[in-house]
Design an enzyme around this catalytic site. Sequence first.
Site, PDB file in Angstrom:
ATOM      1  N   LYS A  35      28.547  45.656  39.104  1.00 20.92           N
ATOM      2  CA  LYS A  35      28.363  44.256  39.510  1.00 20.92           C
ATOM      3  C   LYS A  35      29.460  43.853  40.503  1.00 20.92           C
ATOM      4  O   LYS A  35      30.462  44.583  40.652  1.00 20.92           O
ATOM      5  CB  LYS A  35      28.416  43.356  38.273  1.00 20.92           C
ATOM      6  N   TYR A 255      56.398  30.354  55.041  1.00 19.47           N
ATOM      7  CA  TYR A 255      56.067  28.968  54.694  1.00 19.47           C
ATOM      8  C   TYR A 255      56.988  28.448  53.611  1.00 19.47           C
ATOM      9  O   TYR A 255      57.254  29.137  52.631  1.00 19.47           O
ATOM     10  CB  TYR A 255      54.619  28.875  54.217  1.00 19.47           C
TER      11      TYR A 255
HETATM   12  C1  PLP Z   1      31.409  43.431  33.175  1.00 20.12           C
HETATM   13  C2  PLP Z   1      30.756  43.905  31.927  1.00 20.12           C
HETATM   14  C3  PLP Z   1      31.067  45.174  31.389  1.00 20.12           C
HETATM   15  C4  PLP Z   1      32.149  46.062  31.947  1.00 20.12           C
HETATM   16  O1  PLP Z   1      33.408  45.589  31.545  1.00 20.12           O
HETATM   17  P1  PLP Z   1      34.771  46.386  31.882  1.00 20.12           P
HETATM   18  O2  PLP Z   1      35.819  45.653  31.151  1.00 20.12           O
HETATM   19  O3  PLP Z   1      34.951  46.281  33.354  1.00 20.12           O
HETATM   20  O4  PLP Z   1      34.568  47.773  31.423  1.00 20.12           O
HETATM   21  C5  PLP Z   1      30.329  45.595  30.301  1.00 20.12           C
HETATM   22  N1  PLP Z   1      29.372  44.810  29.737  1.00 20.12           N
HETATM   23  C6  PLP Z   1      29.091  43.575  30.208  1.00 20.12           C
HETATM   24  C7  PLP Z   1      28.042  42.748  29.544  1.00 20.12           C
HETATM   25  C8  PLP Z   1      29.773  43.078  31.304  1.00 20.12           C
HETATM   26  O5  PLP Z   1      29.496  41.860  31.770  1.00 20.12           O
END
Ligand code: PLP
Length: 359
Positions: A35, A255
């Site tokens: 994702k 800055y």
């Molecule tokens: C993002 C996500 C994962 C992966 O999580 P990590 O901590 O990056 O391994 C697994 N399951 C769901 C439902 C998620 O949203």
Amino acid sequence: MNAAAYTIIDLAAIKHNIQKIREYAPKAKIMAVIKANAYGHGSLRIASALNDIDALAVARLDEGIELRKAGHTIRIIVLGGFVGEQELDNLMRFNLDSVVHSLEQVAVFEHYKGQQNITVWLKLDTGMNRLGLKDLDFTLAYQRLVACSCINQPIALMTHLSNADDTKSDITLKQIALFKQTVKQYQGEKSIANSAGVIVWPDSLSDWVRPGIMLYGISPFNDKEGAELALKPVMSLHSRLIAVKHIAAGEAVGYAGSWVSEQKTRLGVVAIGYADGYPRQAKNGTPVLVNKQRVALLGRVSMDMITVDLSTQPQAKVGDSVILWGENLAIEEIARYSMTIPYTLLCGITARVAIKNTD
Ligand SMILES: *Cc1c(COP(=O)(O)O)cnc(C)c1O
């Protein structure tokens, strides 16, 4: 000549990390979580590198459609599910699995009049209190989904761990026990573990694991780095020196003049800033590699530039290479200096940063 801000994506490292996941979870199938543009690594390139994986997971419908349009035929699960009939229709049309986490979604299936089918993952809320159904709602949703002719049977089952990175908490074992107890009479495939589950909670392994951050070589724990878990970082962030100068004692840099030199200082200006995704919160002293040697960030991070202390590098010159994180400078360390977590740094890389493959 080194280019301004770019990342290098090491596809051999991701294959190494997949191998480690297989060692942690030898019996489980792997749903690689890509994702958010594969946590900033580029979802299409990561999907192509993962050609022998069991499935991919994305958060949103559009992320799944993008993969399909690019020609990926692998099983893809949309973790966020859908809202309304039109999105369900698109999930079916693009052959994407959906998570089902609400009674509103169940009603959409019951009113569905089309001819297509879908595989769904019914989500139990075991305490995260984000997505998922609890108690009687979960049981009733299961029964109603069993009665829907558009849903492939048996229905797959999942939950998500809220505290898996906290090895001292008993919350995770309670979540696992609640999930196993609730779904034990159901036949469908089951999934619990994120990266932290894969690494430290063997009871969470189940039929499918859902690793995200560890795929990219990064530790899900705030007191451990990926290297300590035998993982290899996939992304390195690079730039170059665009100016080198001396400032006198008592000069304020950047800055708001938040850093003031105590003595004559050799200063380097690096073409990386928060507009590239380098964290604005990075403190004075955050390590940066110039010509592979550690130097310290000085002053405030600006939009397109940072300043570094080159006192230990009298020969450094304009055009020399700079690494902001990667193999010899863990992103976990940069996250600590910036009071954030590696997830936000990876996802924060912006569109103007070019991506290069090592292969
Ligand atoms: C993002 C996500 C994962 C992966 O999580 P990590 O901590 O990056 O391994 C697994 N399951 C769901 C439902 C998620 O949203």
